[in-house]
Design a protein around this motif. Sequence first.
Motif, PDB file in Angstrom:
ATOM      1  N   TYR A 260      -0.964   3.037   7.914  1.00 44.27           N
ATOM      2  CA  TYR A 260      -1.501   2.496   6.782  1.00 44.27           C
ATOM      3  C   TYR A 260      -1.668   1.038   6.256  1.00 44.27           C
ATOM      4  O   TYR A 260      -2.370   0.375   5.583  1.00 44.27           O
ATOM      5  N   SER A 263       2.237  -0.711   2.004  1.00 47.10           N
ATOM      6  CA  SER A 263       3.431  -1.052   1.865  1.00 47.10           C
ATOM      7  C   SER A 263       4.366  -1.570   2.487  1.00 47.10           C
ATOM      8  O   SER A 263       3.736  -2.932   3.180  1.00 47.10           O
ATOM      9  N   GLU A 266       6.723   1.218   5.822  1.00 46.99           N
ATOM     10  CA  GLU A 266       6.188   2.911   5.929  1.00 46.99           C
ATOM     11  C   GLU A 266       7.172   2.904   6.310  1.00 46.99           C
ATOM     12  O   GLU A 266       6.894   2.582   8.030  1.00 46.99           O
ATOM     13  N   TYR A 278       7.748  13.880   0.625  1.00 47.08           N
ATOM     14  CA  TYR A 278       7.323  13.752   0.328  1.00 47.08           C
ATOM     15  C   TYR A 278       7.603  13.767  -1.567  1.00 47.08           C
ATOM     16  O   TYR A 278       6.907  12.933  -2.133  1.00 47.08           O
ATOM     17  N   ARG A 359       5.925   3.590   1.895  1.00 50.97           N
ATOM     18  CA  ARG A 359       5.313   5.096   1.924  1.00 50.97           C
ATOM     19  C   ARG A 359       5.661   6.224   3.674  1.00 50.97           C
ATOM     20  O   ARG A 359       5.866   5.550   4.363  1.00 50.97           O
TER      21      ARG A 359
END
Length: 425
Positions: A260, A263, A266, A278, A359
């Motif tokens: 992604y 951040s 990650e 999570y 992340r």
Amino acid sequence: MTGRHGPLMLRGGSGGSGKPLSRGSRIVVAVVVGVALGCACAFLYPDGLLFRSSASALQWSRQVGSVACESSDRVTNLKPQLILLERENTELKKQINELSMKLQLSGQGKNEAMYKPGPPGTVKALRMNPTVLPDESVNPRLAKILEEVAVKKELIVALANSNVREMLEVWFTNIKRVGVPNYLVVALDDNIESFCKSNDVPVYRRDPDEGVDSIAKTGGNHAVSGLKFRILREFLQLGYSILLSDIDIIFLRNPFDHLYRDSDVESMSDGHNNMTAYGFNDVFDEPSMGWARYAHTMRIWVYNSGFFYIRPTIPAIELLDRVAGRLSREPKSWDQAVFNEELFFPSHPGYEGLHASRRTMDIYLFMNSKVLFKTVRKDAQLRKLKPVIVHSNYHPDKLDRMKAVIEFYVNGKQNALEHFPDGSE
């Protein structure tokens, strides 16, 4: 009061009678006044009025010429300074534009939305810190290597010594098979450097460092793992994003297609399901508290320090410094525990927390061996998924399980994983 054109009156003359002078008398008076004025001018301006005006004009012209020459010299001397200031201004504008672009690309609002909150539900805080300005003077030799190896300022980096030579070969063989060109092995001894060169594997041999050489050459997995936080700092200072990889990892797809990049860090998780990976609300029960017996806690399983993507930002570099510093002061500490404590612990009395964004990677794409052997291989639907990587972090028989992962996902041998126990029985 007489009119403007009245006759000239001479007071005090002819006994003060005030009678007007005759025409002849007036002429005589005018001549006398003219002569008196001529004498006065001759006395005051012996060189004449015209000559003085010409001399004054010439002197003024010389002064103007002198000032013009001085101004020209000053302009000549100021030109280099002006050019230097223009260059500095251009460079400053470039830096401002780059920073502005990075802020825009961060996806945190548009125009004034970053400074003026919009309607409810539209406001987002900054998540992606701007990258540092690259400094090639930190390590010119490494900078040259990275320029040749990296793709879009990104690459996979792994540390290895002779203790993991066989696993290293499995590691880079699968990276080549997937077609990932941007990877680099940091060789911690001469044998690994030669081994990589003989197999056409990009390799970087660090300059001698008394503080780490003994660990690098003879240390086990945990000892070598702790070195990466010191070594990776130079990569970030040079402006590169690093996907740090342990050697006990099988690459099945190109990982850069599944990041992604929003951040500072990650990372893959040691969690084995959605809750543990999570985060979840864990209720602590203390019956002796009566009405207040239930206390809610927030929990998340740790990030795996053997596989994470880290961007060249100030918080990321601070993280590396913090972990490396603690490991040098606390030699018995586990690098993964310290990595997570520095990344997650908030500021509190006596401690200033790290302000880094993070992340968690998808646990079914970036899979740890607990997820694979305890859950995925037993589920008909999950078995159909093809992960990006599999990390044999939960099991000591790493090489055997790595080979089994290749048989299952690459060669299609459906029973390749079945004879292994869930854990390390």
